[in-house]
Structure formats: structure tokens, C-alpha cells
Design a protein around this motif. Sequence first.
Motif, short mmCIF file in Angstrom:
data_model
loop_
_atom_site.label_atom_id
_atom_site.label_comp_id
_atom_site.label_asym_id
_atom_site.label_seq_id
_atom_site.Cartn_x
_atom_site.Cartn_y
_atom_site.Cartn_z
N ASP A 1 -31.28 50.10 25.27
CA ASP A 1 -31.62 49.82 26.68
C ASP A 1 -33.14 49.68 26.77
O ASP A 1 -33.86 50.67 26.83
N LEU A 2 -33.62 48.44 26.78
CA LEU A 2 -35.06 48.19 26.72
C LEU A 2 -35.77 48.49 28.04
O LEU A 2 -36.99 48.46 28.11
N THR A 3 -35.01 48.79 29.10
CA THR A 3 -35.65 49.13 30.37
C THR A 3 -36.12 50.59 30.38
O THR A 3 -36.87 51.00 31.26
N LYS A 4 -35.67 51.36 29.41
CA LYS A 4 -36.04 52.77 29.35
C LYS A 4 -37.19 52.99 28.37
O LYS A 4 -37.28 52.32 27.35
N ASN A 5 -38.06 53.94 28.71
CA ASN A 5 -39.18 54.30 27.84
C ASN A 5 -39.13 55.80 27.56
O ASN A 5 -38.76 56.60 28.43
N TYR A 6 -39.48 56.15 26.35
CA TYR A 6 -39.48 57.56 25.93
C TYR A 6 -40.83 57.90 25.31
O TYR A 6 -41.43 57.07 24.62
N THR A 7 -41.29 59.11 25.56
CA THR A 7 -42.50 59.57 24.88
C THR A 7 -42.11 60.07 23.49
O THR A 7 -40.94 60.38 23.22
N LEU A 8 -43.10 60.15 22.61
CA LEU A 8 -42.83 60.67 21.27
C LEU A 8 -42.34 62.11 21.33
O LEU A 8 -41.46 62.51 20.55
N GLU A 9 -42.90 62.87 22.25
CA GLU A 9 -42.49 64.26 22.40
C GLU A 9 -41.03 64.37 22.81
O GLU A 9 -40.29 65.24 22.33
N GLU A 10 -40.60 63.49 23.71
CA GLU A 10 -39.19 63.49 24.14
C GLU A 10 -38.26 63.18 22.96
O GLU A 10 -37.22 63.82 22.79
N LEU A 11 -38.65 62.20 22.15
CA LEU A 11 -37.83 61.82 21.00
C LEU A 11 -37.78 62.95 19.98
O LEU A 11 -36.72 63.25 19.41
N SER A 12 -38.93 63.57 19.74
CA SER A 12 -39.00 64.68 18.79
C SER A 12 -38.07 65.82 19.19
O SER A 12 -37.32 66.35 18.36
N ALA A 13 -38.10 66.17 20.48
CA ALA A 13 -37.26 67.26 20.97
C ALA A 13 -35.79 66.87 20.97
O ALA A 13 -34.92 67.65 20.58
N ARG A 14 -35.49 65.66 21.41
CA ARG A 14 -34.11 65.21 21.54
C ARG A 14 -33.39 65.17 20.19
O ARG A 14 -32.21 65.50 20.08
N PHE A 15 -34.13 64.76 19.14
CA PHE A 15 -33.49 64.61 17.83
C PHE A 15 -33.85 65.73 16.86
O PHE A 15 -33.52 65.64 15.67
N ASP A 16 -34.53 66.73 17.37
CA ASP A 16 -34.84 67.92 16.58
C ASP A 16 -35.54 67.56 15.27
O ASP A 16 -35.11 67.95 14.18
N ILE A 17 -36.60 66.81 15.39
CA ILE A 17 -37.42 66.46 14.23
C ILE A 17 -38.88 66.59 14.64
O ILE A 17 -39.28 66.11 15.70
N ALA A 18 -39.67 67.26 13.81
CA ALA A 18 -41.08 67.49 14.13
C ALA A 18 -41.82 66.18 14.31
O ALA A 18 -41.47 65.16 13.70
N LEU A 19 -42.85 66.19 15.15
CA LEU A 19 -43.55 64.98 15.56
C LEU A 19 -44.12 64.20 14.38
O LEU A 19 -43.89 62.98 14.26
N THR A 20 -44.88 64.86 13.51
CA THR A 20 -45.53 64.15 12.41
C THR A 20 -44.53 63.58 11.41
O THR A 20 -44.62 62.39 11.06
N PRO A 21 -43.54 64.36 10.94
CA PRO A 21 -42.53 63.76 10.07
C PRO A 21 -41.77 62.61 10.73
O PRO A 21 -41.42 61.63 10.08
N MET A 22 -41.53 62.72 12.04
CA MET A 22 -40.85 61.65 12.76
C MET A 22 -41.66 60.37 12.70
O MET A 22 -41.13 59.28 12.40
N LYS A 23 -42.96 60.47 12.99
CA LYS A 23 -43.82 59.28 12.99
C LYS A 23 -43.93 58.69 11.58
O LYS A 23 -43.86 57.47 11.41
#
Length: 319
Positions: free
Chosen positions: A227-249
Motif C-alpha cells: 500500500d504505497l499510500t502509507k508511510n512508516y518510520t524506521l523506528e516503527e518498522l524496527s518495533a513491528r518486526f522485532d529487529i534492531a534498527l542498525t541490523p535492519m538498515k
Amino acid sequence: MPELFQEMYYGPNVQNLVESDDCKVMRLSDNSGEGMMTLYHVFPGVFLMYNDFHMKECISGFQTDMDLLCIDHCREGRIEQEVGQNAFSYLEAGDLRVDRRIHHSGKVEFPLSHYHGISIGFQMEIAAKEIPASMKGFSVDLYELQKKYCSDRTPYVIPGEPAIEHIFSELYNVPVKIKKDYFKIKVLELLLYLDALELSGHTEERPYFYKGQIEKIKAIQALLTQDLTKNYTLEELSARFDIALTPMKNCFKSVYGSPIFTYMRNYRMNYAASLLKSDKSLKVAEIAGLVGYDSPSKFASAFHQTMGKTPLEYRKSII
């Protein structure tokens, strides 16, 4: 048909389209798309194959117990390969990989849904004898070369080198009438280059990522693109998928070739370009909204940055 071609099993998903003494053209297809493999006999025990895939993954069933030395050059796209113990590495545009196909399970994934490149393979027992017999005085020892690059069980990757780019760039545009002899020259040139190359300073330690991490990254990509109308912050993605920010990036960039926001901007602009092309009734402002932009002017600026034309210029340029 050379014995090497006959011995190599490519799996039930592969269909032979053309077959001659020196060439075999194969098509691999599934629900995600299709791929073409054009295989040429160069020397006894040596083949060169053009790979052109437009699909998310290639499940060919290819496996072999032959003693091989394989050299892969990526021209466009990315390729994901298991390197053992549920660890995966990535080959990107300009990279050269040397390996023995020890871990090849018959399954390869293409994170960008396309891959173009060349593979050169040597069946060691035959090629190590036949190349010197065909080319008197040729000094490269294939077994020594295999030992040099394949002492470890993981593939050896050389990132974009000008000399490698020179060797392979000429292989992508070869006139038909000189292919047979030209392939021999280029294979020998590549072997000489790899034999002379000093490894220090010409390799790059690529990070390996584990299956659990990659599954989360692919789930993130699926969420972002559904759904390209939605935007997520990196922090939201990190929390939602239970993966630390730096490894995620880091993992996202390795899998998809660019940071998350860069990837999504390009994805949005390419989708917008497809809408501009396929549906002339949609206004630019409507397309901007469909790809997540509230401001048509910001969308037009981003589109121009990515595609080199404004949305209207792009639409007018399509015949």
C-alpha cells in the motif's frame, strides 16, 4: 552435443528451446516470471552461459557432484545465494564471484525480480587437461586457481574492478560469426587475469545474513510495497518486526541494494511511471496520491529526480 552439457541436470522446470553441437538455449518459468539461459561450449569441459531472469526466484533443481570451478559476473540486478548454515550472501552489479557450487541447492532468489549476467564453468577433470592441450604453452593451472580462490567453502567475491568490467563488457555484445573463437580468447584472458591478481586489496568482506533476518526484511519490503499510500518510520518498522534498527538498515541494503527510503522512492516512481504509461485517464495529481504524495509538486520533483523527466514530459514521450 558435448558430454558436459549432457551430464548437467537442470531440473524439471527447465525447458530446452534450441540445442546444437555448441549451444543450448533453455527457458525456466514459474508463477513469478521466466528466465532464459543460453549455454555455449567453449573448450572441452568449459561452458559460458548468459543468464537473463525476470522473476523473483529460480528453482531449477540444478545439482551436481562434479568438481567445478565457476565464475559469475553480475551485469544488472542482484542475486541471493545460500552459503551454508542458513547464511546468505548477495552478488550485485559489477561483482565477480568464484566458487565451486558446493552449496548450490537449485534455488536462487533475485530480490529486485531481475538478474542479468554471465557464468563461466570449468569441469576440472576435463578442462585442466584440455585447455593446455588446445592452447600450447598456456601457463595457468586450473587446480592452482581453484585452490587460490576456493580454499574456503564460501564463495569468493571481487567487487567491481575496471579490468573485470573490461573483460565482461565485451562479452555482452559479440557478433554471432565470431562467437566461438572470441569466447575462447575471453575465457583465457579471464583466467590469466585471475591468476595474476594479488588478492590483498581486491576483495571485499561481504556480510552474511541469516535466514531469520532475511525473512523479516522481506516481510518489511512486502508491507512497504503493498500500500504505497502509507508511510512508516524506521523506528516503527524496527518495533513491528522485532529487529534492531542498525541490523535492519544494513540487511535491507544488502538484500535490495539501497537504503529503505531510497528503495521506496525508486519503487514509487517506477510504479508511477507504469501508471503514466498504462492509464492516460489518470491525472498526475491522482497518481501522486496513489504513490503516497499529498503534494503533486513534491511528487513531480521526486519523479524528475528519479526518472530524468517531469511526469508530463514522461507521459508525452511515450509513443
